[in-house]
Enzyme design. Structure first.
Site, PDB file in Angstrom:
ATOM      1  N   GLU A   1      -0.782  -8.524   5.112  1.00 46.97           N
ATOM      2  CA  GLU A   1      -0.489  -8.592   6.550  1.00 46.97           C
ATOM      3  C   GLU A   1      -1.746  -8.404   7.395  1.00 46.97           C
ATOM      4  O   GLU A   1      -1.736  -8.679   8.607  1.00 46.97           O
ATOM      5  CB  GLU A   1       0.577  -7.550   6.920  1.00 46.97           C
ATOM      6  CG  GLU A   1       0.081  -6.156   7.197  1.00 46.97           C
ATOM      7  CD  GLU A   1      -0.413  -5.403   5.965  1.00 46.97           C
ATOM      8  OE1 GLU A   1      -0.991  -4.301   6.119  1.00 46.97           O
ATOM      9  OE2 GLU A   1      -0.250  -5.911   4.829  1.00 46.97           O
TER      10      GLU A   1
ATOM     11  N   CYS B   1       0.836  -1.204   0.000  1.00 44.33           N
ATOM     12  CA  CYS B   1       0.000   0.000   0.000  1.00 44.33           C
ATOM     13  C   CYS B   1       0.872   1.255   0.000  1.00 44.33           C
ATOM     14  O   CYS B   1       1.484   1.581  -1.003  1.00 44.33           O
ATOM     15  CB  CYS B   1      -0.989  -0.036   1.165  1.00 44.33           C
ATOM     16  SG  CYS B   1      -2.359   1.133   0.969  1.00 44.33           S
TER      17      CYS B   1
ATOM     18  N   HIS C   1      -3.625  -5.538   1.384  1.00 48.20           N
ATOM     19  CA  HIS C   1      -2.849  -5.751   2.604  1.00 48.20           C
ATOM     20  C   HIS C   1      -2.809  -7.240   2.998  1.00 48.20           C
ATOM     21  O   HIS C   1      -3.674  -7.695   3.748  1.00 48.20           O
ATOM     22  CB  HIS C   1      -3.461  -4.955   3.755  1.00 48.20           C
ATOM     23  CG  HIS C   1      -3.243  -3.491   3.674  1.00 48.20           C
ATOM     24  ND1 HIS C   1      -2.236  -2.848   4.363  1.00 48.20           N
ATOM     25  CD2 HIS C   1      -3.896  -2.527   2.986  1.00 48.20           C
ATOM     26  CE1 HIS C   1      -2.280  -1.553   4.114  1.00 48.20           C
ATOM     27  NE2 HIS C   1      -3.277  -1.328   3.280  1.00 48.20           N
TER      28      HIS C   1
END
Length: 229
Positions: free
Chosen positions: A222, A92, A220
């Site tokens: 994560e 991002c 994302h």
């Protein structure tokens, strides 16, 4: 051993650290200011991550200030890191930074790819389906992700305001086809849930360099390390 950057406005360093640890990597989080003061610290690591967030409040544009600071204080060591073919990921805001550093899509070449505000005109926060494009990707980061699957979609959270891929005006088709042919587009948005777009290059969710070691993506990973039970 991965270095995960932290700093003003970066807010995904702990999740990124956990993701690497789940993959059996050793991880150290270092504040960008400490790294700028001691740039040779980068030599202690085998990989580097630029996490998501809003580095330096996105002043001057998303990832712009962080990229400028890295160019001014870290350029020689970062160039050395890339020459050693050390893996780098930007998620991002980190992807935005990698583009502005000139590390994607081809390190050292004139920038032809950018990220513009979403066509919705606002910050977006929702889940998207992703898939592999038809061409074979060279990306080491996604290697094995689709093994044994011919048409596999998976979901990740998306949250950004400047996530729409743009290419150098007048050369959009040529640049897109080159990236696709070279296997530098490892992820695209699914036809079902891709963000509003007018051009095929706007379906790109992630890019890698020609060696597949530098990887930037807008969703994302994560933020989706575990499935709810």
């Amino acid at each position: 051993h991965f270095l995960v950057l932290a700093g003003d406005g970066i807010n995904c360093e702990q999740e990124t650290k956990l993701g690497f640890e789940n993959a059996k990597a050793k991880v150290t989080i270092i504040h960008i200011n400490e790294l700028l003061e001691r740039p040779k610290l980068l030599r202690d690591f085998q990989g580097l991550a630029f996490p998501g967030g809003f580095s330096f409040g996105d002043e001057l544009g998303s990832g712009q200030v962080l990229a400028l600071k890295c160019k001014q204080g870290l350029k020689d060591e970062l160039d050395r890191f890339v020459e050693k073919e050390s893996p780098i990921i930007g998620i991002c805001n980190g992807f935005q930074t990698l583009l502005k550093l000139g590390l994607l899509p081809i390190p050292g070449e004139k920038r032809q790819v950018g990220l513009a505000p979403n066509r919705e005109g606002t910050f977006q926060n929702y889940w998207v389906k992703l898939k592999r494009p038809q061409s074979k990707s060279v990306c080491h980061w996604t290697k094995g992700l689709f093994d044994g699957e011919t048409d596999c979609d998976f979901e990740l959270p998306l949250r950004n305001r400047e996530g729409r891929i743009t290419l150098l005006k007048g050369l959009e088709d040529q640049i897109y086809e080159n990236l696709l042919k070279n296997g530098q587009i490892p992820l695209v948005y699914s036809d079902e849930l891709k963000p509003l777009s007018l051009f095929k290059h706007e379906t790109i969710a992630g890019l890698c360099d020609p060696k597949g070691l530098i990887f930037g993506l807008m969703p994302h990973p994560e933020a989706f390390l575990f499935e709810a039970t």
